[in-house]
Design a protein around this motif. Structure first.
Motif, PDB file in Angstrom:
ATOM      1  N   ALA A  18      86.380   2.718 -34.507  1.00 31.31           N
ATOM      2  CA  ALA A  18      85.638   3.112 -34.113  1.00 31.31           C
ATOM      3  C   ALA A  18      84.444   3.409 -33.582  1.00 31.31           C
ATOM      4  O   ALA A  18      82.899   3.281 -32.857  1.00 31.31           O
ATOM      5  N   LEU A  19      83.722   3.606 -35.283  1.00 31.07           N
ATOM      6  CA  LEU A  19      82.333   3.776 -35.738  1.00 31.07           C
ATOM      7  C   LEU A  19      81.627   2.297 -35.464  1.00 31.07           C
ATOM      8  O   LEU A  19      80.609   2.300 -35.467  1.00 31.07           O
ATOM      9  N   THR A  20      81.975   1.262 -36.003  1.00 30.92           N
ATOM     10  CA  THR A  20      81.482   0.219 -36.039  1.00 30.92           C
ATOM     11  C   THR A  20      80.956  -0.269 -34.313  1.00 30.92           C
ATOM     12  O   THR A  20      80.085  -0.181 -33.680  1.00 30.92           O
ATOM     13  N   ARG A  21      82.054  -0.138 -32.474  1.00 34.35           N
ATOM     14  CA  ARG A  21      81.823  -0.060 -32.519  1.00 34.35           C
ATOM     15  C   ARG A  21      80.296   1.625 -31.520  1.00 34.35           C
ATOM     16  O   ARG A  21      79.677   0.773 -31.206  1.00 34.35           O
ATOM     17  N   LEU A  22      80.494   1.916 -32.027  1.00 27.48           N
ATOM     18  CA  LEU A  22      79.254   2.540 -31.416  1.00 27.48           C
ATOM     19  C   LEU A  22      78.041   2.328 -32.205  1.00 27.48           C
ATOM     20  O   LEU A  22      77.282   2.265 -31.620  1.00 27.48           O
ATOM     21  N   ARG A  23      78.514   1.979 -33.422  1.00 24.73           N
ATOM     22  CA  ARG A  23      77.123   1.404 -34.134  1.00 24.73           C
ATOM     23  C   ARG A  23      76.734   0.357 -33.490  1.00 24.73           C
ATOM     24  O   ARG A  23      75.278   0.806 -33.107  1.00 24.73           O
ATOM     25  N   ASP A  24      77.350  -0.218 -33.051  1.00 21.77           N
ATOM     26  CA  ASP A  24      77.369  -1.775 -32.950  1.00 21.77           C
ATOM     27  C   ASP A  24      76.571  -1.172 -31.015  1.00 21.77           C
ATOM     28  O   ASP A  24      76.143  -2.176 -30.598  1.00 21.77           O
ATOM     29  N   THR A  25      76.784  -1.189 -30.499  1.00 19.01           N
ATOM     30  CA  THR A  25      76.746  -0.711 -29.111  1.00 19.01           C
ATOM     31  C   THR A  25      75.199   0.848 -29.016  1.00 19.01           C
ATOM     32  O   THR A  25      74.568   1.333 -27.428  1.00 19.01           O
ATOM     33  N   SER A  26      74.382   1.328 -30.133  1.00 17.21           N
ATOM     34  CA  SER A  26      73.505   2.066 -30.169  1.00 17.21           C
ATOM     35  C   SER A  26      72.121   1.218 -30.224  1.00 17.21           C
ATOM     36  O   SER A  26      72.381   0.428 -31.007  1.00 17.21           O
ATOM     37  N   GLY A  27      71.293   1.940 -29.994  1.00 19.50           N
ATOM     38  CA  GLY A  27      70.062   1.456 -30.191  1.00 19.50           C
ATOM     39  C   GLY A  27      69.005   2.037 -30.401  1.00 19.50           C
ATOM     40  O   GLY A  27      67.860   1.716 -30.725  1.00 19.50           O
ATOM     41  N   ASP A  28      69.767   3.322 -31.338  1.00 25.02           N
ATOM     42  CA  ASP A  28      69.362   4.118 -32.410  1.00 25.02           C
ATOM     43  C   ASP A  28      69.249   3.667 -34.192  1.00 25.02           C
ATOM     44  O   ASP A  28      70.491   3.500 -33.862  1.00 25.02           O
ATOM     45  N   GLU A  29      68.246   3.109 -34.316  1.00 27.33           N
ATOM     46  CA  GLU A  29      68.564   2.813 -35.839  1.00 27.33           C
ATOM     47  C   GLU A  29      68.293   3.863 -37.015  1.00 27.33           C
ATOM     48  O   GLU A  29      69.232   3.750 -37.172  1.00 27.33           O
ATOM     49  N   ARG A  30      68.196   4.868 -36.462  1.00 29.97           N
ATOM     50  CA  ARG A  30      68.613   5.847 -37.459  1.00 29.97           C
ATOM     51  C   ARG A  30      70.818   6.116 -37.555  1.00 29.97           C
ATOM     52  O   ARG A  30      70.875   6.133 -38.367  1.00 29.97           O
ATOM     53  N   PHE A  31      71.084   6.136 -36.542  1.00 34.99           N
ATOM     54  CA  PHE A  31      72.094   6.650 -35.780  1.00 34.99           C
ATOM     55  C   PHE A  31      72.728   4.830 -37.153  1.00 34.99           C
ATOM     56  O   PHE A  31      74.126   5.363 -37.374  1.00 34.99           O
ATOM     57  N   HIS A  32      72.365   4.575 -36.275  1.00 38.53           N
ATOM     58  CA  HIS A  32      72.950   2.760 -37.212  1.00 38.53           C
ATOM     59  C   HIS A  32      72.906   2.779 -38.476  1.00 38.53           C
ATOM     60  O   HIS A  32      74.240   2.230 -39.552  1.00 38.53           O
ATOM     61  N   THR A  33      72.380   3.292 -38.999  1.00 46.21           N
ATOM     62  CA  THR A  33      71.790   2.783 -40.504  1.00 46.21           C
ATOM     63  C   THR A  33      72.748   4.232 -41.012  1.00 46.21           C
ATOM     64  O   THR A  33      73.555   4.360 -41.735  1.00 46.21           O
ATOM     65  N   MET A  34      72.945   5.658 -40.816  1.00 45.46           N
ATOM     66  CA  MET A  34      73.658   6.711 -40.829  1.00 45.46           C
ATOM     67  C   MET A  34      75.469   5.289 -40.859  1.00 45.46           C
ATOM     68  O   MET A  34      76.303   6.575 -41.239  1.00 45.46           O
ATOM     69  N   VAL A  35      76.072   5.453 -39.526  1.00 43.71           N
ATOM     70  CA  VAL A  35      77.468   4.833 -39.340  1.00 43.71           C
ATOM     71  C   VAL A  35      77.789   3.555 -40.653  1.00 43.71           C
ATOM     72  O   VAL A  35      77.889   3.742 -41.208  1.00 43.71           O
ATOM     73  N   ASP A  36      75.951   2.548 -40.850  1.00 43.93           N
ATOM     74  CA  ASP A  36      76.209   1.330 -41.931  1.00 43.93           C
ATOM     75  C   ASP A  36      77.346   2.715 -43.608  1.00 43.93           C
ATOM     76  O   ASP A  36      77.480   2.215 -44.161  1.00 43.93           O
ATOM     77  N   ASP A  37      75.986   3.871 -43.398  1.00 39.05           N
ATOM     78  CA  ASP A  37      76.470   3.862 -44.648  1.00 39.05           C
ATOM     79  C   ASP A  37      77.606   5.118 -44.349  1.00 39.05           C
ATOM     80  O   ASP A  37      78.140   4.559 -46.188  1.00 39.05           O
ATOM     81  N   ILE A  38      78.488   5.647 -43.737  1.00 36.00           N
ATOM     82  CA  ILE A  38      79.993   6.435 -43.495  1.00 36.00           C
ATOM     83  C   ILE A  38      80.769   4.366 -43.745  1.00 36.00           C
ATOM     84  O   ILE A  38      81.509   5.077 -44.771  1.00 36.00           O
TER      85      ILE A  38
END
Length: 120
Positions: A18-38
């Motif tokens: 679920a987190l991977t899909r949220l990250r992959d569909t987000s255009g927010d770089e800060r969110f993308h980085t946060m999910v990568d950290d998680i």
């Protein structure tokens, strides 16, 4: 993520997907980085879930999911619940104890075309 999944490797795998899909569909770089950290274990999901960046990153998807759920009939809700139970049963059958159970899902693992987690 086993802590927030209460030690259940299947739930942990589901959360990772679920987190991977949220990250992959987000255009927010800060969110993308946060999910990568998680996903990399550098930050806990529990900690991130209280941040403004995380909440902004999922707000529109939560609102859309709630709207779609409200539009479902009772029979459709029951069918969706049954599908979720089946998916968890399949994940539990795939999960093995240890770090491999918490590994990232396969790139093409989308839990089926009808899943709420399907790729957009």
């Amino acid at each position: 993520m086993l802590d927030i999944a209460r030690g259940d490797p299947a739930r942990s795998r589901f959360l990772r997907a679920a987190l991977t899909r949220l990250r992959d569909t987000s255009g927010d770089e800060r969110f993308h980085t946060m999910v990568d950290d998680i996903l990399a274990g550098r930050r806990s999901l529990r900690d991130a879930a209280t941040s403004e960046v995380f909440n902004r990153g999922i707000a529109d998807k939560v609102d859309e999911g709630a709207r779609r759920y409200q539009e479902l009939s009772e029979a459709e809700r029951e069918a969706l619940a049954a599908m979720g139970e089946q998916q968890f049963a399949e994940l539990r059958g795939q999960a093995e104890p240890g770090p491999a159970a918490d590994a990232a899902p396969d790139e093409d693992d989308d839990f089926g075309d009808e899943s709420p987690l399907r790729r957009n």
